[in-house]
Structures are given as C-alpha cells and as structure tokens.
Design an enzyme around this catalytic site. Sequence first.
Site, PDB file in Angstrom:
ATOM      1  N   ASP A   8       0.748  -1.217  -0.015  1.00  0.00           N
ATOM      2  CA  ASP A   8      -0.141  -0.068  -0.098  1.00  0.00           C
ATOM      3  C   ASP A   8       0.935   1.329   0.041  1.00  0.00           C
ATOM      4  OD1 ASP A   8       0.887   0.285   2.741  1.00  0.00           O
ATOM      5  OD2 ASP A   8      -1.171   0.325   3.554  1.00  0.00           O
ATOM      6  N   THR A  67       1.914  -1.973   9.203  1.00  0.00           N
ATOM      7  CA  THR A  67       2.288  -2.957  10.032  1.00  0.00           C
ATOM      8  C   THR A  67       2.512  -4.331   9.428  1.00  0.00           C
ATOM      9  OG1 THR A  67      -0.153  -3.396  10.190  1.00  0.00           O
ATOM     10  CG2 THR A  67       0.716  -1.796  11.570  1.00  0.00           C
ATOM     11  N   HIS A 134       2.948 -32.115   8.644  1.00  0.00           N
ATOM     12  CA  HIS A 134       2.801 -30.675   8.137  1.00  0.00           C
ATOM     13  C   HIS A 134       1.849 -30.757   6.789  1.00  0.00           C
ATOM     14  CE1 HIS A 134       5.991 -29.165  10.851  1.00  0.00           C
ATOM     15  NE2 HIS A 134       6.837 -29.657  10.176  1.00  0.00           N
TER      16      HIS A 134
HETATM   17  C1  RB5 Z   1      -2.325   2.537   6.371  1.00  0.00           C
HETATM   18  O1  RB5 Z   1      -2.273   3.737   6.958  1.00  0.00           O
HETATM   19  C2  RB5 Z   1      -2.319   1.547   7.449  1.00  0.00           C
HETATM   20  O2  RB5 Z   1      -3.723   1.361   7.964  1.00  0.00           O
HETATM   21  C3  RB5 Z   1      -1.998   0.152   6.772  1.00  0.00           C
HETATM   22  O3  RB5 Z   1      -0.771   0.067   5.889  1.00  0.00           O
HETATM   23  C4  RB5 Z   1      -1.692  -0.958   7.826  1.00  0.00           C
HETATM   24  O4  RB5 Z   1      -0.883  -0.723   8.799  1.00  0.00           O
HETATM   25  C5  RB5 Z   1      -2.902  -1.835   8.292  1.00  0.00           C
HETATM   26  O5  RB5 Z   1      -2.691  -2.816   8.789  1.00  0.00           O
END
Ligand code: RB5
Length: 148
Positions: A8, A67, A134
């Site tokens: 993203d 994240t 597995h």
């Molecule tokens: C975007 O601002 C943020 O929410 C996205 O990159 C991510 O961390 C979501 O889990």
Amino acid sequence: MRIGISNDHSAVELKNSIVKHLQDKGYEVVNFGTDSNEPFDYPEAASVLCKAIQNSRVDLGIAICGTGVGISIACNKHKGIRACCCSEATSARLTREHNNANVICFGARIISNELAYDIVDTFINTPFSNGERHIRRINKISEIENNE
Ligand code: RB5
C-alpha cells in the site's frame, strides 16, 4: 523463481528497495503494488498479488503495508494463500518449513530495510519440509477453506 511483491501507500520506499535487492540477486520480480504515496487500500494490494499466485504467474509473494497485519489478514482470505506476518527471520523460515507459506508480510513502519532483506532472503531460500504431519495440517486448513 518469480517473486511477486505488493504494497500500500505506506510501503513504497521499502518495496522499491526490496525489488532492487532481489533483482541484484538475479530474481525476476513482478511489482503489483502502488508506486504512489496517495492512499491505496491494503486489501486491493493483497488481492492483485494473491490472484497472481493462484494463477501461477508468480511463485511466492511479498506483501507490505504499514504494520504488515492488515495486508496479511487480507491475503489469508484468498483460497490457497498461506500468508505469514512477521518481524524476524526465524518465523519466515519456519512458516516455509511447516506451513508451506506462499506469502510473507511485514510492516514498513515496523522493521528496517536490512531486516526486511533478511526476512525476504530467508523466506525465498527455505523449502517446505514436506513432512507428513505438516502436509496433514495444511490439508486441514484447505478443508476449512472448502467448507466455508
Ligand atoms: C495505512 O495507513 C495502514 O493502516 C496500513 O498500511 C496497515 O498498517 C494496516 O494494517
């Protein structure tokens, strides 16, 4: 081996540095993520990558958001996708060996570029162990998907 990568808006710089890192090592890398800092929702970044794995256009995927959590949740909604969100290389190794993970996820706001290279290299270079236990457990994940 062809590697797909998607991201993203929060992970453009880290994505670009990983693409260069992998290309320098001779890998073919297909970029499915955004190259803009304008908002690009992580579920869309996940879907385009996961479809390329489902269609065998790429062999393994790297998915990055702020994240790593949101994009990993979105990846794991796709059939046949086993995505692991991690911030260290041991999990990257074990998720290939035990879960036959096909996507590795992490957060551009969480880890350094150097750590990301370590995670990516470990993920790509570790084969699935092919152990009977597995395979049995992964088949049970597929059963959950098929029964939804
Ligand atoms: C975007 O601002 C943020 O929410 C996205 O990159 C991510 O961390 C979501 O889990």
